[in-house]
Design a protein around this motif. Sequence first.
Motif, short mmCIF file in Angstrom:
data_model
loop_
_atom_site.label_atom_id
_atom_site.label_comp_id
_atom_site.label_asym_id
_atom_site.label_seq_id
_atom_site.Cartn_x
_atom_site.Cartn_y
_atom_site.Cartn_z
N ARG A 3 0.80 -1.21 0.00
CA ARG A 3 0.00 0.00 0.00
C ARG A 3 0.84 1.27 0.00
O ARG A 3 0.38 2.34 0.35
N VAL A 64 -6.27 0.34 2.89
CA VAL A 64 -6.70 -0.61 1.86
C VAL A 64 -7.21 0.10 0.62
O VAL A 64 -7.34 -0.52 -0.44
N ASP A 65 -7.50 1.40 0.71
CA ASP A 65 -8.01 2.14 -0.43
C ASP A 65 -6.91 2.88 -1.20
O ASP A 65 -7.17 3.50 -2.22
N GLU A 68 -1.56 0.09 -4.37
CA GLU A 68 -0.77 -1.02 -3.88
C GLU A 68 0.72 -0.77 -4.00
O GLU A 68 1.52 -1.33 -3.25
N ALA A 99 -15.38 -2.59 -4.71
CA ALA A 99 -14.25 -3.51 -4.63
C ALA A 99 -14.32 -4.34 -3.35
O ALA A 99 -14.71 -3.84 -2.30
N ASN A 100 -13.97 -5.60 -3.48
CA ASN A 100 -13.94 -6.49 -2.32
C ASN A 100 -12.59 -6.38 -1.64
O ASN A 100 -11.57 -6.82 -2.18
N ARG A 101 -12.56 -5.80 -0.45
CA ARG A 101 -11.32 -5.66 0.32
C ARG A 101 -11.27 -6.65 1.48
O ARG A 101 -10.43 -6.52 2.37
N SER A 102 -12.15 -7.62 1.49
CA SER A 102 -12.20 -8.58 2.59
C SER A 102 -11.01 -9.53 2.52
O SER A 102 -10.48 -9.80 1.43
N SER A 111 -19.80 -7.79 -1.57
CA SER A 111 -19.62 -6.45 -2.14
C SER A 111 -20.46 -6.28 -3.40
O SER A 111 -21.02 -5.20 -3.64
N SER A 162 -15.72 0.52 -1.74
CA SER A 162 -15.14 -0.77 -1.39
C SER A 162 -15.84 -1.31 -0.16
O SER A 162 -16.47 -0.57 0.61
N ARG A 164 -15.21 -4.17 3.06
CA ARG A 164 -14.32 -5.09 3.79
C ARG A 164 -15.13 -5.73 4.91
O ARG A 164 -15.59 -5.04 5.82
#
Length: 339
Positions: A3, A64-65, A68, A99-102, A111, A162, A164
């Motif tokens: 990140r 997480v947003d 990367e 977006a799936n941040r799980s 999501s 997103s 999570r």
Amino acid sequence: PPRSTPLYSSAASDVYKRQFTGPSAQAVIAKRFVQTPADVTALRDGVPRTVSRAVSRALSRSVVDRYESAAAFAKSLGEVDVVLPASAPEKSLAVLPFANRSPDPDSAYFSDGITEDLINALGQLPGLRVSSRSSSFAFQGQALSMPEVAKKLNVATVLEGSVRKAGNRVRITAQLVDVASDTHLWSERYDRNLDDIFAVQDEIVSAIVEQLKVTLTSNASLVKTSTVNADAYNLYLKGRHLWLQRGQAMVGARDAFQQAIDIAPDFALAHAGLCDAVTTLGLWGFVPTAEVHAVAAPAARQALATGRLDEGFTSLTRLFDERGFLAWTAHRQPGCEWL
């Protein structure tokens, strides 16, 4: 580093110094944690929209947003602005798949389900044109910039975000972007228990209404739910996700809908989903016709009885659309008078 922590610190330094001020160090630190940084174009003239968008993401409070890597940040900076067609209605919106941040990548169904519920709710607003689910989800996983997507969908604003999910906790971030000016009209982060998921969706819809100046005809909630049980709702979203995949996955959809009903017997959406899944399974030969007769129609009737007329009638219509396939066996099946 994950990140791009150094990148975050570098990008944040100048912007924070110019907008996060206060009488003491403690006051500045407090603002850092509760306020979203203003768009960089408000602080410096002549900043390209692609740069402004990239910096806003790099400055996100939630790790997480952010990007990367520095390479992802550089690629975003190099995106070319796309001029929107003049025909894009002012009050038009596309809800891009959240977006799936799980931690579990298999939680993408959750999501996706949140996104679909928001599309359905916002689509009811008079005077607001909302892109359909199929149109918005067509861009899922594609490396297209937001202006490019907006141009293809002919919309002036885009809602992205997103999700999570971890245990009984969920974090949802959402941003409403005016594509022409490339500015954030609104953004928010919600950290809640899963039991509050419906309230979060209502709050997001209310924020869109306020920002786009859409007139509501009623104070009633636009987010339609027929259960307050978070576990049942989670199973329903899983079932809907599997049903859309078709094929053998629909067996899992049927089971997920049935599990949701076992938890919340009055959950109308789960009954409608069960009818859809079993009807399609019967059509494709995955289950005996007798199961279709025994399960599908009663499930659709239960959806109607528990207050969801739209989904109930849709499921019944789908069931009777297959009448030509099913009717020839009806006379052999006890209790098939409904055919």
